[in-house]
Design an enzyme around this catalytic site. Structure first.
Site, mmCIF file in Angstrom:
data_model
loop_
_atom_site.group_PDB
_atom_site.id
_atom_site.type_symbol
_atom_site.label_atom_id
_atom_site.label_comp_id
_atom_site.label_asym_id
_atom_site.label_seq_id
_atom_site.Cartn_x
_atom_site.Cartn_y
_atom_site.Cartn_z
ATOM 1 N N LYS A 9 38.440 12.089 -44.238
ATOM 2 C CA LYS A 9 38.606 11.706 -45.655
ATOM 3 C C LYS A 9 37.412 11.859 -46.561
ATOM 4 C CE LYS A 9 40.428 7.728 -46.690
ATOM 5 N NZ LYS A 9 40.316 7.403 -45.325
ATOM 6 N N THR B 286 34.420 12.934 -45.542
ATOM 7 C CA THR B 286 33.981 14.232 -45.508
ATOM 8 C C THR B 286 34.439 15.258 -46.568
ATOM 9 O OG1 THR B 286 33.299 13.966 -43.482
ATOM 10 C CG2 THR B 286 33.273 16.195 -43.930
ATOM 11 N N ARG C 37 32.770 4.210 -51.366
ATOM 12 C CA ARG C 37 32.376 2.920 -50.879
ATOM 13 C C ARG C 37 31.178 2.966 -49.786
ATOM 14 N NH1 ARG C 37 37.501 1.157 -47.422
ATOM 15 N NH2 ARG C 37 37.259 3.324 -46.825
ATOM 16 N N LYS D 170 33.203 2.654 -35.127
ATOM 17 C CA LYS D 170 33.803 3.708 -36.113
ATOM 18 C C LYS D 170 32.695 4.594 -36.327
ATOM 19 C CE LYS D 170 35.651 4.087 -40.794
ATOM 20 N NZ LYS D 170 34.788 4.819 -41.491
ATOM 21 N N ALA E 30 40.349 -1.588 -46.368
ATOM 22 C CA ALA E 30 41.779 -1.174 -46.970
ATOM 23 C C ALA E 30 42.925 -2.040 -46.244
ATOM 24 C CB ALA E 30 42.032 0.276 -46.852
ATOM 25 N N PHE F 9 41.741 4.240 -45.486
ATOM 26 C CA PHE F 9 42.931 4.544 -44.580
ATOM 27 C C PHE F 9 43.888 5.598 -45.131
ATOM 28 C CE2 PHE F 9 41.534 0.229 -42.754
ATOM 29 C CZ PHE F 9 40.931 0.869 -41.588
ATOM 30 N N PHE G 298 40.167 22.899 -37.925
ATOM 31 C CA PHE G 298 39.513 22.648 -36.658
ATOM 32 C C PHE G 298 39.481 24.134 -36.000
ATOM 33 C CE2 PHE G 298 39.483 18.345 -37.333
ATOM 34 C CZ PHE G 298 38.577 17.697 -36.441
ATOM 35 N N TRP H 144 33.134 20.454 -43.336
ATOM 36 C CA TRP H 144 32.410 19.793 -42.283
ATOM 37 C C TRP H 144 31.428 20.921 -41.626
ATOM 38 C CZ3 TRP H 144 30.908 20.578 -37.175
ATOM 39 C CH2 TRP H 144 30.373 19.736 -36.677
#
Length: 555
Positions: A70, A72, A93, A104, A272, A300, A381, A409
């Site tokens: 998200k 990215t 954030r 994470k 969140a 999230f 991907f 990405w």
């Protein structure tokens, strides 16, 4: 293949003065923190006459261990908008140190769609979180000192609701007994710690519109109750002024840049699944004044971050989004369809079809509950097949929503230009933005509206402790403010094992409390930890720094 930190370290950043100039920020508003970071003075908002640009919200499907990307996508979309000639700002954030050193990893994007300086952003940055922790713990110290010094307010030590905090995953501190060692060392009582991002002060800072609003909100924080069950506030402890003094610089948004030189505010970071999961109101408002388009993110899945962004942040700040991007990966959708993480690399249309209802529920919510134009961004991907992509496109088309593939990405902004073009188109569509509930309903009615309309559940079960708390808060006049659901991020329900888009479930309301300073009711469901723990092998074990100060292993 280069790691995120290696990509970031290989990038030649521009001086922050150049980024500020690109954003349209005059030097008189800029407070530099070295060469590549700065804060922007709050006076900018009062003195600018620029019109607000368009606000774009990036959210996602229910998260899985396969990842969604998200942040990215948010960064890559903004870089893509700039590549097609748009004046754009980002509002994100700040990461918490706990997850960075835990499991994470970083929260500055990934690959060739990152905000930099990546190491600084993921570590101490400009000290905002330390200031929030200091203000939180000052209030805790003044509360316990008040009791020790005679307890003029009649605070019941068994009904103290204010906890200390630290910005690190430390399960050892979840429940403690303090004030031991004899009378001169305080009043013995049960206590505990939250992680800093779960502190109400984090939520207060992120919802405040100004320094005076911040102080007013801090003074309304309820720290506990008296022996005759009346709430006690930080204002009554005369703590709000000193707390505001600690936070006066933390309230100013932090300006950084993407790898491609797009200006970005990175400011504030409430979780969140516990709090409201969005960056600060002030950073978002400042970005809207500077850019024709502002891209922001909510934490999230859309049932948590987006719901709170729309129902709490937009309501309080008077914000009106122009478009929503729902991020998904085919890998994650196949996990929602029942596949193990080890099986995601091969085509499986059956599993994908089983998992797609999760995406479709989030998309339907944005379009039909909140009445906002929406696009699905599939973070592609190499293992995704054309047949899998076509299935996602076909199912979303049935809802009248387009799909755009994103390769940000690997390709940076160039991989987000198609998504950017669709977002620009959506921003020109009229929308009838609506909330999922109105404020004049009861606390239970608001909770039920979220469960039924956003989660897709059948209703709620309110436990006796929560029912008593609702009655108390209603009597105190706190029934006409928004609700903030504390729920697992791993399911639309309150059961993390229920993947996809479950139906017919009820959500159990275990506890209800008020965050009077933030201005919302916190509703706790399931087993929500306000102090995470470290995993068996913490990310911290891989992080190192050489004699030249170059950090490795961060992400």
């Amino acid at each position: 293949m280069k790691t995120d930190i290696e990509i970031a370290q290989a990038n030649q950043m521009e001086p922050i003065t150049t980024i500020a100039e690109r954003a349209g920020i005059e030097d008189k508003y800029l407070e530099q923190y070295g060469k590549y970071k700065a804060k922007v003075d709050l006076s900018f908002l009062n003195e600018t006459e620029k019109k607000d640009g368009k606000l774009i919200l990036v959210t996602a499907i229910t998260p899985t261990p396969a990842g969604e990307g998200k942040t990215t996508t948010t960064i890559g979309l903004a870089d893509g908008l700039r590549k097609i000639g748009k004046n754009v700002m980002i509002a994100l954030r700040e990461p918490s140190l706990g997850p960075v050193f835990g499991v994470k990893g970083g929260a500055a994007g990934g690959g060739y769609a990152q905000v930099v300086p990546m190491e600084d952003i993921n570590l101490h940055f400009t000290g905002d979180f330390h200031a929030i922790g200091a203000a939180n713990n000052l209030l805790a110290a003044m509360l316990d000192n008040h009791i020790y010094q005679g307890n003029k307010l009649g605070i019941d030590p068994r009904r103290i609701t204010w906890r200390r905090c630290v910005d690190m995953n430390d399960r050892q501190l979840r429940f403690v007994v303090d004030g031991l060692g004899g009378r001169v060392n305080g009043t013995p009582r049960e206590d505990g710690y939250d992680i800093t991002v779960a502190s109400e002060i984090m939520a207060v800072l992120c919802l405040a519109n100004s320094l005076s609003d911040l102080k007013a909100r801090l003074s309304r924080i309820i720290v506990g109750y008296t022996y005759d069950e009346k709430p006690v506030t930080a204002g009554e402890l005369n703590a709000a002024g000193a707390m505001t003094a600690l936070l006066k610089d933390a309230l100013k948004p932090n300006l950084v840049q993407t790898l491609e030189g797009t200006p970005a505010f990175v400011h504030g970071g409430p979780f969140a699944n516990i709090a409201h999961g969005c960056n600060s109101v002030i950073a978002t408002k400042m970005a809207l004044k500077l850019g024709d388009y502002t891209v922001t993110e909510a934490g999230f899945g859309a049932d948590l971050g987006a719901e709170k962004f729309l129902d709490i942040k937009c309501r309080y700040a008077g914000l009106r989004p122009s478009a929503v991007v729902v991020v998904a990966t085919i890998r994650a959708l196949k996990m929602h369809g029942g596949l193990a993480k080890t099986e995601l690399g091969t085509e499986n249309l059956e599993a994908l079809e089983k998992g797609l209802p999760n995406l479709l529920k989030h998309v339907s919510n944005m379009k039909n509950v909140y009445k906002l134009p929406c696009v699905v961004a599939v973070n592609r991907f190499p293992t995704d097949t054309d047949a899998e992509v076509e299935l996602v496109i076909a199912k979303c088309r049935e809802l009248g929503v387009n799909v755009r593939l994103s390769t940000v990405w690997a390709d940076g902004g160039a991989g987000g230009t198609e998504l950017a073009e669709e977002v620009v188109r959506l921003c020109e569509e009229p929308n009838d933005f609506s909330f999922s509930y109105e404020l004049d309903g009861s606390i239970e009615e608001k909770i039920e509206a979220i469960v039924k309309r956003v989660y897709g559940g059948a209703g709620i079960t309110v436990m006796p402790k929560a029912k008593k708390a609702i009655e108390t808060l209603t009597a105190l006049g706190y029934d006409h403010i928004p609700v903030c659901m504390a729920k697992t991020q791993y399911s639309l329900s309150d059961d993390p094992t229920k993947l996809g888009a479950p139906e017919g479930f009820t959500v159990t309301i275990k506890e209800v409390k008020v965050s009077a300073g933030a201005g919302f009711i916190v509703v706790l469901t399931g087993d929500i930890m306000t102090m995470p723990g470290l995993p068996r092998v913490p990310a911290a074990e891989k992080i190192d720094v050489d004699e030249n100060g170059v950090i490795s292993g961060l992400f």
